[in-house]
Scaffold this active site. Structure first.
Site, PDB file in Angstrom:
ATOM      1  CD  GLN A   1       7.237 -25.268   2.678  1.00  0.00           C
ATOM      2  OE1 GLN A   1       7.478 -25.257   3.206  1.00  0.00           O
ATOM      3  NE2 GLN A   1       8.019 -24.132   1.765  1.00  0.00           N
TER       4      GLN A   1
ATOM      5  NE  ARG B   1       2.293 -23.602  -4.398  1.00  0.00           N
ATOM      6  CZ  ARG B   1       2.549 -24.792  -5.529  1.00  0.00           C
ATOM      7  NH1 ARG B   1       3.931 -24.508  -6.169  1.00  0.00           N
ATOM      8  NH2 ARG B   1       1.506 -24.949  -5.829  1.00  0.00           N
TER       9      ARG B   1
ATOM     10  CG  ASP C   1       0.600 -24.747  -1.537  1.00  0.00           C
ATOM     11  OD1 ASP C   1      -1.185 -25.378  -2.183  1.00  0.00           O
ATOM     12  OD2 ASP C   1       1.209 -24.486  -1.931  1.00  0.00           O
TER      13      ASP C   1
ATOM     14  CB  SER D   1       1.801 -28.350  -2.522  1.00  0.00           C
ATOM     15  OG  SER D   1       1.946 -27.157  -2.496  1.00  0.00           O
TER      16      SER D   1
ATOM     17  CE1 TYR E   1       0.538 -22.382  -7.460  1.00  0.00           C
ATOM     18  CE2 TYR E   1       1.723 -20.719  -7.385  1.00  0.00           C
ATOM     19  CZ  TYR E   1       0.679 -21.959  -6.729  1.00  0.00           C
ATOM     20  OH  TYR E   1      -0.489 -22.050  -5.948  1.00  0.00           O
TER      21      TYR E   1
END
Length: 366
Positions: free
Chosen positions: A126, A121, A129, A132, A226
């Site tokens: 991003q 993360r 990911d 997500s 997380y």
């Protein structure tokens, strides 16, 4: 470099790891793409779409023979492993912490494997990911499913016959799925409340219009972005703080997962029995054991008039969008890992180091 796209075999799965649009982008960069026949049909992608994008269509066996890199969404199954050879590089959500037997089998084949669910993360990762991108859709779909199962509408409605009060929605877990669930429920006109072990999510929840139910979380910090497993003391205090809202809620959505571990039980059977008659619980953590004590995966359980629907964080019901996003994640990941159509194998780099679980048969991560 030759990349193979396999058809998902998991029951109920409708997604595909690569879309025709991303296939074309990879082909333009010089990659050769081999797609298993009908791999994208459940996401409304025709074999002809992949051909037009520059891919070759063939059987599963031929994809394994032709490609070096093999990509999927779900973990490779026993039928896949029969075809894996030492030169293969596997990419999927392996869930390596909870699938030690799979990792052992890949190691015994002498192959290499990247686990996309192990993406760190960090800001640089991003756009790679997959958790997500997929959870975002799951949060939206959970609200839609809940609305369908309820016998009430979400918004305040004033009619000549009287006023209909808005439904109350409670969301456990303010991660990607939880935030999207908040936003969707608010757009539909519900009164929304949310709770999370991570106090830093309070501002995010409130920015979307939810009331945040605070519980003192001293010593319960998150790990790597997380939520971590909560202590028994915290769970007790959370239940006490949330009970009033839980017992008033028309719809409850639970999204709490701890990577590599069984999902925490946030709602007990005793609590379910005290909820409103006709209330609905959508448990998105059912595949990991469930946040509700009475949840059963892919089943609807009714306890004291409360519907408890156990499902996974599974956006396959919106497979076209889910496949588009997953494919973009894969594209960015492959571009990041390679240079001049070859893997860089930069093990000092965080994204590579965290996601590379097995290399040439040697297990790097547990």
């Amino acid at each position: 470099m030759k990349i193979g796209v396999l058809k998902e075999s998991q029951n109920g799965e409708k997604r595909v790891a690569l879309s025709p649009f991303i296939t074309k982008k990879l082909v333009e960069k010089g990659f050769e793409i081999f797609v298993e026949k009908s791999a994208g049909e459940n996401s409304l992608y025709r074999d002809s779409d992949y051909k037009e994008a520059g891919a070759s269509l063939s059987t599963k066996e031929d994809v394994f023979k032709s490609a070096q890199v093999l990509i999927k969404i779900n973990p490779f199954d026993d039928e896949d492993l029969k075809l894996v050879q030492s030169h293969h590089i596997l990419m999927s959500q392996l869930y390596h912490k909870s699938n030690p037997e799979l990792i052992k089998a890949i190691s015994e084949k002498g192959a290499t494997a990247f686990s996309l669910d192990a993406m760190p993360r960090i800001s640089r990762a991003q756009d790679m990911d997959v958790l997500s991108s997929q959870n975002n859709l799951a949060g939206y779909k959970a609200v839609i499913l809940g609305a369908y199962e309820m016998t009430k509408i979400f918004p305040l409605m004033m009619t000549a016959a009287g006023t209909i009060t808005p439904s109350r929605v409670l969301i456990y877990g303010v991660g990607v799925a939880g935030l999207q669930a908040i936003a969707t429920a608010k757009r539909l006109g519900a009164v929304v409340e949310a709770t999370d072990i991570r106090s830093e999510t309070k501002e995010q929840a409130e920015s979307l219009g939810a009331k945040f139910i605070s519980v003192d979380n001293t010593g319960e910090a998150s790990e790597g972005g997380y939520a971590k497993e909560a202590s028994e003391d915290y769970q007790k205090r959370q239940k006490e703080a949330v009970n009033e809202s839980l017992f008033k809620a028309d719809l409850v959505i639970t999204t709490a997962n701890v990577p590599g571990r069984k999902a925490p039980v946030l709602i007990t059977e005793e609590q379910v029995k005290q909820m409103k008659n006709g209330a609905v619980i959508i448990d998105l953590a059912a595949a990991q054991g469930g946040n509700c004590e009475v949840s059963k995966l892919n089943e609807k359980v009714i306890v004291s008039g409360v519907k408890v629907i156990g499902t996974s964080v599974a956006p396959e019901s919106v497979s076209t969008n889910a496949s588009e996003l997953y494919a973009k994640n894969i594209y960015n990941f492959i571009v990041h890992l390679t240079e001049n159509l070859k893997f860089k194998w930069d093990l000092e780099e965080e994204i590579t180091n965290e996601t590379l679980i097995v290399q040439d048969g040697v297990q790097r991560k547990k």
